[in-house]
Write a protein that holds these residues in place. Structure first.
Motif, PDB file in Angstrom:
ATOM      1  N   LEU A  53       0.831  -1.202   0.000  1.00  0.00           N
ATOM      2  CA  LEU A  53       0.000   0.000   0.000  1.00  0.00           C
ATOM      3  C   LEU A  53       0.870   1.258   0.000  1.00  0.00           C
ATOM      4  CD1 LEU A  53      -2.917   0.842  -0.103  1.00  0.00           C
ATOM      5  CD2 LEU A  53      -2.980   0.794   2.388  1.00  0.00           C
ATOM      6  N   ARG A  54       1.996   1.207   0.720  1.00  0.00           N
ATOM      7  CA  ARG A  54       2.936   2.346   0.683  1.00  0.00           C
ATOM      8  C   ARG A  54       3.450   2.546  -0.749  1.00  0.00           C
ATOM      9  NH1 ARG A  54       4.444   0.505   5.661  1.00  0.00           N
ATOM     10  NH2 ARG A  54       6.205  -0.704   4.934  1.00  0.00           N
ATOM     11  N   TRP A  55       3.758   1.421  -1.446  1.00  0.00           N
ATOM     12  CA  TRP A  55       4.186   1.534  -2.841  1.00  0.00           C
ATOM     13  C   TRP A  55       3.082   2.192  -3.670  1.00  0.00           C
ATOM     14  CZ3 TRP A  55       1.293  -0.987  -6.610  1.00  0.00           C
ATOM     15  CH2 TRP A  55       1.740  -0.773  -7.912  1.00  0.00           C
ATOM     16  N   PHE A  56       1.854   1.702  -3.507  1.00  0.00           N
ATOM     17  CA  PHE A  56       0.728   2.231  -4.279  1.00  0.00           C
ATOM     18  C   PHE A  56       0.538   3.726  -4.012  1.00  0.00           C
ATOM     19  CE2 PHE A  56      -3.701   3.389  -4.818  1.00  0.00           C
ATOM     20  CZ  PHE A  56      -3.946   2.935  -6.102  1.00  0.00           C
ATOM     21  N   ASN A  57       0.567   4.105  -2.741  1.00  0.00           N
ATOM     22  CA  ASN A  57       0.379   5.520  -2.384  1.00  0.00           C
ATOM     23  C   ASN A  57       1.513   6.401  -2.891  1.00  0.00           C
ATOM     24  OD1 ASN A  57      -2.073   5.066  -1.121  1.00  0.00           O
ATOM     25  ND2 ASN A  57      -1.114   4.668   0.864  1.00  0.00           N
ATOM     26  N   GLY A  58       2.669   5.801  -3.190  1.00  0.00           N
ATOM     27  CA  GLY A  58       3.806   6.549  -3.715  1.00  0.00           C
ATOM     28  C   GLY A  58       3.795   6.723  -5.232  1.00  0.00           C
ATOM     29  N   ILE A  71      -1.016  -3.145 -13.051  1.00  0.00           N
ATOM     30  CA  ILE A  71      -0.499  -4.491 -12.795  1.00  0.00           C
ATOM     31  C   ILE A  71       0.944  -4.612 -13.268  1.00  0.00           C
ATOM     32  CG2 ILE A  71      -0.810  -6.936 -13.384  1.00  0.00           C
ATOM     33  CD1 ILE A  71      -2.871  -5.460 -11.389  1.00  0.00           C
ATOM     34  N   GLN A  72       1.248  -3.985 -14.383  1.00  0.00           N
ATOM     35  CA  GLN A  72       2.619  -4.006 -14.898  1.00  0.00           C
ATOM     36  C   GLN A  72       3.563  -3.339 -13.892  1.00  0.00           C
ATOM     37  OE1 GLN A  72       3.087  -1.819 -18.549  1.00  0.00           O
ATOM     38  NE2 GLN A  72       5.225  -2.354 -18.758  1.00  0.00           N
ATOM     39  N   GLU A  73       3.193  -2.182 -13.393  1.00  0.00           N
ATOM     40  CA  GLU A  73       4.032  -1.470 -12.415  1.00  0.00           C
ATOM     41  C   GLU A  73       4.151  -2.262 -11.116  1.00  0.00           C
ATOM     42  OE1 GLU A  73       5.861   1.330 -12.878  1.00  0.00           O
ATOM     43  OE2 GLU A  73       5.236   1.112 -14.961  1.00  0.00           O
ATOM     44  N   PHE A  74       3.060  -2.861 -10.695  1.00  0.00           N
ATOM     45  CA  PHE A  74       3.059  -3.690  -9.487  1.00  0.00           C
ATOM     46  C   PHE A  74       4.050  -4.842  -9.647  1.00  0.00           C
ATOM     47  CE2 PHE A  74       1.142  -7.345  -7.182  1.00  0.00           C
ATOM     48  CZ  PHE A  74       1.210  -6.850  -5.893  1.00  0.00           C
TER      49      PHE A  74
END
Length: 166
Positions: A53-58, A71-74
């Motif tokens: 979630l920290r990655w997503f929020n960044g 999904i590619q970035e994830f």
């Protein structure tokens, strides 16, 4: 339609499992809504644990324009958590331990075999047999009359497990 949306129960992505596996699970859980790209993007963060979630929020605002891009970035970010299949020759290293039961050895063997993935049926009987102690009755049986397929091998192992249990 969105007012009737009920968020499915997701497994939280902790960063310790394969990201492809997580995305596959997410897509499966959201299969009724997979045609709605915006909803797929909006709900995805609710499947993430604290680290992810920290990655997503960044993520930079406006940098994601589709679910496939998300999904590619994830996948790129959590690539180090990707599952790497074991090579087939790891089956050759499997040995039944001193004092280990046939039941336990067979369980460890099939777990490793499943991690490798199917398609290796021709070597299964011989690698399983080679891991057995030389004095094993099952090893002798598999040597004298090799099984023709996986079912025969499994039946033979089950027979010997029953003998071991008695």
């Amino acid at each position: 339609m969105l007012s009737q949306f009920a968020r499915p129960p997701f497994n939280s992505y902790t960063g310790k499992i394969d990201p492809v596996e997580h995305v596959s699970h997410y897509i499966q859980m959201m299969s009724l809504h997979s045609h709605n790209d915006a909803l797929m993007c909006k709900v995805f963060p609710s499947s993430l644990g604290p680290t992810a979630l920290r990655w997503f929020n960044g993520l930079k605002k406006g940098s994601i324009h589709s679910f496939s891009k998300l999904i590619q970035e994830f996948g790129v970010w959590f690539m180090t958590c990707s599952w790497v299949p074991q090579p087939v020759d790891t089956l050759l290293l499997m040995k039944m331990g001193d004092g280990e039961t046939l039941r336990n050895y067979a369980s460890r063997y099939w777990e490793l075999y499943n991690e490798i993935g199917g398609g290796n049926e021709k070597i299964v009987a011989s690698t399983f047999r080679m891991g057995l102690p030389e004095e094993s009755g099952l090893r002798e049986s598999l040597t004298l009359k090799p099984p023709e397929d996986m079912r025969q091998l499994m039946r033979r192992i089950e027979e010997y497990k029953c003998l071991e249990d008695n």
